[in-house]
Design an enzyme around this catalytic site. Structure first.
Site, PDB file in Angstrom:
ATOM      1  N   GLU A 274      -3.088  29.882 -32.437  1.00 17.53           N
ATOM      2  CA  GLU A 274      -1.875  29.842 -32.647  1.00 17.53           C
ATOM      3  C   GLU A 274      -1.478  28.793 -33.558  1.00 17.53           C
ATOM      4  O   GLU A 274      -1.250  27.542 -33.106  1.00 17.53           O
ATOM      5  CB  GLU A 274      -0.906  29.935 -31.452  1.00 17.53           C
ATOM      6  CG  GLU A 274      -1.166  31.239 -30.664  1.00 17.53           C
ATOM      7  CD  GLU A 274      -0.503  31.411 -29.343  1.00 17.53           C
ATOM      8  OE1 GLU A 274       0.663  30.649 -29.038  1.00 17.53           O
ATOM      9  OE2 GLU A 274      -1.128  31.964 -28.332  1.00 17.53           O
TER      10      GLU A 274
ATOM     11  N   TYR B 159       8.995  36.154 -18.788  1.00 16.16           N
ATOM     12  CA  TYR B 159       9.793  34.924 -18.602  1.00 16.16           C
ATOM     13  C   TYR B 159      10.901  34.986 -19.787  1.00 16.16           C
ATOM     14  O   TYR B 159      11.074  36.023 -20.601  1.00 16.16           O
ATOM     15  CB  TYR B 159       8.894  33.743 -19.125  1.00 16.16           C
ATOM     16  CG  TYR B 159       8.388  33.676 -20.470  1.00 16.16           C
ATOM     17  CD1 TYR B 159       7.272  34.373 -20.856  1.00 16.16           C
ATOM     18  CD2 TYR B 159       9.144  32.886 -21.457  1.00 16.16           C
ATOM     19  CE1 TYR B 159       6.801  34.190 -22.070  1.00 16.16           C
ATOM     20  CE2 TYR B 159       8.725  33.004 -22.952  1.00 16.16           C
ATOM     21  CZ  TYR B 159       7.672  33.533 -23.040  1.00 16.16           C
ATOM     22  OH  TYR B 159       7.197  33.491 -24.456  1.00 16.16           O
TER      23      TYR B 159
ATOM     24  N   GLY C 127      -1.232  28.728 -26.910  1.00 15.70           N
ATOM     25  CA  GLY C 127      -0.145  28.079 -27.407  1.00 15.70           C
ATOM     26  C   GLY C 127      -0.330  26.491 -27.580  1.00 15.70           C
ATOM     27  O   GLY C 127       0.426  25.837 -28.252  1.00 15.70           O
TER      28      GLY C 127
ATOM     29  N   TRP D 223       2.476  38.493 -20.702  1.00 10.68           N
ATOM     30  CA  TRP D 223       2.103  37.214 -20.641  1.00 10.68           C
ATOM     31  C   TRP D 223       3.400  36.698 -19.398  1.00 10.68           C
ATOM     32  O   TRP D 223       4.464  36.747 -19.816  1.00 10.68           O
ATOM     33  CB  TRP D 223       2.351  36.365 -21.943  1.00 10.68           C
ATOM     34  CG  TRP D 223       2.260  34.913 -21.809  1.00 10.68           C
ATOM     35  CD1 TRP D 223       3.367  34.117 -21.515  1.00 10.68           C
ATOM     36  CD2 TRP D 223       1.025  34.119 -21.585  1.00 10.68           C
ATOM     37  NE1 TRP D 223       2.904  32.907 -21.109  1.00 10.68           N
ATOM     38  CE2 TRP D 223       1.281  32.857 -21.319  1.00 10.68           C
ATOM     39  CE3 TRP D 223      -0.147  34.391 -21.522  1.00 10.68           C
ATOM     40  CZ2 TRP D 223       0.616  31.628 -20.946  1.00 10.68           C
ATOM     41  CZ3 TRP D 223      -1.137  33.474 -21.186  1.00 10.68           C
ATOM     42  CH2 TRP D 223      -0.596  32.282 -21.066  1.00 10.68           C
TER      43      TRP D 223
END
Ligand SMILES: *[C@@H]1O[C@H](CO)[C@@H](O)[C@H](O)[C@H]1NC(C)=O
Ligand SMILES: *[C@@H]1O[C@H](CO)[C@@H](O)[C@H](O)[C@H]1NC(C)=O
Ligand SMILES: *[C@@H]1O[C@H](CO)[C@@H](O)[C@H](O)[C@H]1NC(C)=O
Ligand SMILES: *[C@@H]1O[C@H](CO)[C@@H](O)[C@H](O)[C@H]1NC(C)=O
Length: 369
Positions: free
Chosen positions: A139, A262, A98, A350
């Site tokens: 990405e 997260y 990212g 992730w």
């Protein structure tokens, strides 16, 4: 052996079934992010079939894959380290991520010579650092020529991996990628046919649907599996994305549903209006409001936050005072992995460094069975 005399077809048949079973064993993937600070030796690798070592970089000048000097030692010992607890775990060198620059990938993919530099150096880095494969995290490709070039890159990559495997006498490297949650990226179609034919499997990033910086005015599920109609927020969910990939022609067994370790914290307008889609005023703590699962659990116990599981959209959330956090806890992870089982999908997480004493990883692993 009596059976082989009587039923000579039986043994090849059993071997075929065994092979079939092996090739459809569901993926239990996990990204390890070097910046998380979790030493690779602390990963409970028994809970995963594939571990992704993140991230290697794409050099914009040479179009070669490089590993930063601060990561070099950890990356080169990664496979050996994680195989101590689980000798059959497969490791992949993940490239990009990212925070990498998508235009570097775009430029690399646009020319045959730069694609070749990228592919050859990926293979070289993966082999010399003892990985079993390469994971492409561009990405995101964001024009129709990017999408076309991604298809070309994927096909050339597969051809190179087959040739390298043949020439080296080693099992060919695996090839995976992390892609957008939908096969359609803001009205651009991913090259699904080339993807299905070239990648061993793909990681579908079914998260970041809502966050306080881009949807400040209402609380919302950051990674719901389903969406609630007329909720007042953008209608998006993991199931919808998975169905788009299958509809575009990528086989279900080649898809791994992304599960985020997260969540995101919003600031509520009114502490007593604390459900999903409640009025909010952006990020609770500044920044993008993201918090690792281990930080969320610490917040919950320090603030005696109330936790709620919503099975309609499949999300957990918790709140204390005017702080509201949407995230995936044990119940959401269980429901998502059951969804994967029902639909013949794998999953990936992730990232493993944000788990809390392996609670989510154990939950996912046991649910998949
Ligand atoms: C790792 O996971 C396995 C399988 O669930 C479990 O038996 C073991 O206790 C775990 N180890 C640690 C250190 O958490
Ligand atoms: C959020 O609310 C503010 C203030 O009412 C408004 O200006 C803004 O357009 C809203 N943002 C979104 C994404 O709806
Ligand atoms: C996708 O790949 C799978 C497995 O390699 C294959 O069986 C299937 O026919 C492919 N699907 C399409 C639509 O090409
Ligand atoms: C989930 O939240 C939505 C929105 O508040 C609500 O309509 C729905 O009933 C909730 N589902 C459950 C099972 O509580």
């Amino acid at each position: 052996m009596a059976y082989s005399k009587k039923f000579p077809f039986l043994i090849p048949f059993l071997l075929f079934m065994l092979h079939l079973h092996e090739s459809t064993a569901q993926i239990k993937g996990g990204y390890w992010f070097s910046a998380s600070g979790l030493p690779a030796s602390s990963i409970n690798s028994t809970l995963f079939t594939h571990l992704f070592c993140a991230f290697a970089n794409l050099d914009p000048n040479t179009n070669k894959v490089t590993i930063s000097s601060s990561n070099a030692a950890q990356f080169s010992s990664f496979t050996q380290t994680v195989q101590q607890k689980n000798p059959s775990v497969k490791t992949l060198l993940s490239i990009g991520g990212g925070a990498s620059n998508p235009s570097t990938f775009s430029a690399m993919a646009s020319q045959s010579s730069s694609r070749k530099s990228f592919i050859d150096s990926s293979i070289q880095q993966a082999r010399s650092n003892n990985f079993h494969g390469v994971d492409l995290d561009w990405e995101y490709p964001s024009s129709s020529s990017d999408m076309q070039n991604l298809g070309q890159l994927a096909r050339e990559f597969r051809t190179s991996l087959i040739n390298e495997g043949r020439n080296s006498g080693k099992p060919p490297l695996l090839l995976t990628a992390a892609f957008f949650h939908s096969s359609n990226y803001y009205s651009l179609d991913y090259p699904a046919k080339a993807i299905n034919e070239s990648f061993d499997f793909i990681n579908v990033m079914a998260y970041d649907f809502h966050g306080p910086n881009w949807f400040p005015n209402r609380t919302a599920p950051p990674a719901g599996l389903y969406f609630q109609r007329n909720s007042g927020v953008y209608q998006v969910g993991g199931d919808q994305g998975i169905r788009s990939w299958i509809g575009a022609g990528v086989a279900a067994q080649k898809l791994a549903l992304g599960i985020p370790y997260y969540g995101y914290a919003w600031r509520l307008v009114n502490a007593n209006n604390n459900g999903l889609y409640a009025p909010a005023t952006g990020s609770a703590f500044g920044g993008d409001g993201s918090m690792g699962y281990n930080q969320i659990r610490a917040f919950v116990s320090q603030n005696r936050a109330r936790c709620v599981y919503n099975s309609t959209v499949v999300t957990d959330y918790c709140y204390a005072g005017t702080t509201w956090i949407g995230y995936d806890d044990v119940q959401s992870v269980t429901a998502k992995v059951n969804y994967c089982k029902r639909n013949g999908l794998g999953y990936f997480v992730w990232h493993v460094g944000a788990d809390d004493n392996w609670v989510l990883s154990q939950t996912a692993y046991r649910t998949m069975g």
